[in-house]
Enzyme design. Structure first.
Site, mmCIF file in Angstrom:
data_model
loop_
_atom_site.group_PDB
_atom_site.id
_atom_site.type_symbol
_atom_site.label_atom_id
_atom_site.label_comp_id
_atom_site.label_asym_id
_atom_site.label_seq_id
_atom_site.Cartn_x
_atom_site.Cartn_y
_atom_site.Cartn_z
ATOM 1 N N ASP A 278 0.832 -1.202 0.000
ATOM 2 C CA ASP A 278 0.000 0.000 0.000
ATOM 3 C C ASP A 278 0.872 1.261 0.000
ATOM 4 O O ASP A 278 1.903 1.316 0.667
ATOM 5 C CB ASP A 278 -0.921 0.013 1.226
ATOM 6 C CG ASP A 278 -1.968 -1.111 1.174
ATOM 7 O OD1 ASP A 278 -2.216 -1.658 0.080
ATOM 8 O OD2 ASP A 278 -2.529 -1.427 2.247
ATOM 9 N N ARG B 284 -17.473 -11.514 -1.159
ATOM 10 C CA ARG B 284 -16.651 -10.895 -0.122
ATOM 11 C C ARG B 284 -16.550 -9.385 -0.351
ATOM 12 O O ARG B 284 -16.406 -8.935 -1.485
ATOM 13 C CB ARG B 284 -15.252 -11.509 -0.106
ATOM 14 C CG ARG B 284 -14.330 -10.924 0.947
ATOM 15 C CD ARG B 284 -13.074 -11.784 1.112
ATOM 16 N NE ARG B 284 -12.200 -11.247 2.143
ATOM 17 C CZ ARG B 284 -11.247 -10.350 1.907
ATOM 18 N NH1 ARG B 284 -11.035 -9.901 0.681
ATOM 19 N NH2 ARG B 284 -10.493 -9.896 2.889
HETATM 20 C C1 LIG Z 1 -4.719 6.410 -1.669
HETATM 21 C C2 LIG Z 1 -4.717 5.428 -2.525
HETATM 22 C C3 LIG Z 1 -4.161 4.053 -2.266
HETATM 23 C C4 LIG Z 1 -4.560 3.290 -3.485
HETATM 24 C C5 LIG Z 1 -4.491 4.345 -4.546
HETATM 25 C C6 LIG Z 1 -5.248 5.496 -3.911
HETATM 26 C C7 LIG Z 1 -6.744 5.193 -3.935
HETATM 27 C C8 LIG Z 1 -7.042 3.707 -4.037
HETATM 28 C C9 LIG Z 1 -6.033 2.791 -3.339
HETATM 29 C C10 LIG Z 1 -6.008 1.360 -3.873
HETATM 30 C C11 LIG Z 1 -7.084 0.441 -3.269
HETATM 31 C C12 LIG Z 1 -6.940 -0.991 -3.840
HETATM 32 C C13 LIG Z 1 -5.487 -1.454 -3.859
HETATM 33 C C14 LIG Z 1 -4.557 -0.368 -4.422
HETATM 34 C C15 LIG Z 1 -3.155 -0.918 -4.616
HETATM 35 C C16 LIG Z 1 -5.179 0.211 -5.676
HETATM 36 O O1 LIG Z 1 -5.044 -0.187 -6.796
HETATM 37 O O2 LIG Z 1 -6.018 1.275 -5.312
HETATM 38 C C17 LIG Z 1 -4.630 0.840 -3.511
HETATM 39 C C18 LIG Z 1 -3.732 2.052 -3.829
HETATM 40 C C19 LIG Z 1 -2.339 2.008 -3.208
HETATM 41 O O3 LIG Z 1 -2.170 1.670 -2.048
HETATM 42 O O4 LIG Z 1 -1.422 2.366 -3.944
HETATM 43 O O1 LIG Z 2 -9.722 -7.102 0.390
HETATM 44 C C1 LIG Z 2 -8.672 -7.294 1.005
HETATM 45 O O2 LIG Z 2 -8.575 -8.127 1.900
HETATM 46 C C2 LIG Z 2 -7.438 -6.513 0.651
HETATM 47 C C3 LIG Z 2 -7.704 -5.096 0.206
HETATM 48 C C4 LIG Z 2 -6.443 -4.325 -0.049
HETATM 49 O O3 LIG Z 2 -5.356 -4.834 0.029
HETATM 50 C C5 LIG Z 2 -6.534 -2.895 -0.391
HETATM 51 O O4 LIG Z 2 -7.656 -2.346 -0.522
HETATM 52 O O5 LIG Z 2 -5.459 -2.272 -0.540
HETATM 53 FE FE LIG Z 3 -3.759 -3.285 -0.011
#
Ligand SMILES: C=C1C[C@]23C[C@H]1CC[C@H]2[C@@]12CCC[C@@](C)(C(=O)O1)[C@H]2[C@@H]3C(=O)O
Ligand SMILES: O=C(O)CCC(=O)C(=O)O
Ligand SMILES: [Fe+2]
Length: 345
Positions: free
Chosen positions: A224, A290
């Protein structure tokens, strides 16, 4: 007048193609299309007995336990965190209500190619050759605009639940931050975090029932882009974390518990002493739908992050050059693989 950049604006500078935003119409699909077939992996259903620590925030040893968990796992679960089970259940139920809307309604809140919020596939989709069995809904700041698009009237409950959740998650994220800093013997004064307000985002994730859960991927492996992330996963398992030497380990749901993940910013700050955890979501074998809710807590967008010299052992060099949060989000949007390597000294 000074204008401050927001997290949403930084993502706006990295537009992505519509084909990487629009999810499948999961309701009408009866088999997994080739575009969504991932290579079979024997560790999809991890049967490891290892248990990620569960920390009681009221435990007098919580500081020590949190430090140890961050160091050896990059994640832990928390109980006695002060968020009522009622609110957790309400936010899950609002997420389910949203994802159960007809596809054409959800499309009214579709994320724009240069947008950061709304309905769509995970932002990381363009970095993978196959699509994920996933739909998401990203909220930054107020949920009202998107909620109005989904429910022109009668969106008050959704907005009320989301706003209460955002407020309480912020309080908990700050409590957890203090706990983690204390475990490192770092004081807030050692940091330069007063340059703005924390960058936060709320992500509702949905993993619809899949006709062939072993061939598809819920959410691909990633770390993340936060300081820490607080995840509510309800009672259906699916989250796995990667542990060096052990492989993929399932994070089994514990009623009322919240999962805390170490994000990339905490990784940089601690010179990788608390490494950001690689994790993914696999699909449910029983065919249940889920839903999870992730709260990303980041540092102010203009804040410069670098390994804290106070934490380095004698002779240990900082591994990363200083980066602002904005710069790091930029880097990660471009080089999803190895973003941390690209800032190595
Ligand atoms: C503040 C954030 C953190 C983001 C980007 C932005 C909004 C959405 C988040 C997520 C959520 C789902 C996994 C992830 C990997 C994705 O694809 O979108 C996350 C990403 C990150 O942690 O980089
Ligand atoms: O759904 C999950 O358990 C993981 C979600 C997640 O990793 C994310 O939103 O960054
Ligand atoms: Fe994540």
């Amino acid at each position: 007048m000074t204008t401050t950049t927001t997290l949403a604006q930084v993502y706006r500078e990295h537009p992505i193609h519509l084909r990487d935003i629009i999810p499948l119409d999961f309701n009408s699909i009866r088999s997994v299309p080739d575009s969504h077939v991932w290579p079979i992996s024997d560790d999809f259903s991890s049967d490891h007995q290892l248990m990620v620590p569960i920390i009681d925030l009221k435990d007098p040893n919580a500081v020590k336990l949190a430090g140890h968990a961050c160091k050896t796992w990059g994640a832990f679960q928390v109980i006695n965190h002060g968020i009522h089970l009622n609110l957790l259940e309400e936010v899950e139920s609002e997420a389910r209500r949203l994802f159960s809307l007809p596809t054409q309604t959800k499309m009214k809140a579709l994320r724009e190619p240069a947008g950061a919020t709304g309905y769509g596939l995970a932002r990381i989709s363009p970095f993978f050759p196959k699509y994920m069995w996933h739909e998401g809904f990203t909220i930054m700041d107020s949920p009202t605009d998107h909620a109005r698009a989904l429910w022109p009237t009668g969106n008050a409950r959704f907005c009320d639940v989301i706003e209460r959740y955002q407020k309480q998650m912020k309080v908990l994220a700050e409590k957890l931050t203090d706990l983690i800093l204390e475990s490192l013997a770092i004081f807030r004064e050692d940091l330069n975090w007063d340059v703005g307000s924390p960058s936060t985002a709320l992500q509702l994730n949905s993993y619809p029932p899949c006709p062939n859960p072993n061939r598809a991927m819920g959410l691909a492996p990633h770390t993340d882009t936060s300081f820490l992330t607080i995840l509510y996963q309800g009672s259906i398992s699916g989250l796995q974390i990667f542990k060096q030497g052990a492989g993929w380990i399932s994070m089994l749901p514990v009623t009322g518990a919240l999962v805390v993940n170490v994000g990339d910013l905490l990784h940089i700050l601690t010179n990788a002493r608390f490494p950001s955890v690689l994790h993914r979501a696999v699909l449910n074998q029983e065919g249940s739908h889920r839903v999870s809710v992730a709260y990303f807590y980041g540092l102010p967008i203009e804040c410069s992050v670098s390994p804290l010299l106070k934490l380095l052992d004698s002779g240990e060099n900082p591994r990363y050059r200083p980066v602002t949060v904005k710069e790091y989000v930029d880097i990660k949007s471009k080089y999803f693989e190895e973003p941390l390597t690209s800032i190595r000294i």
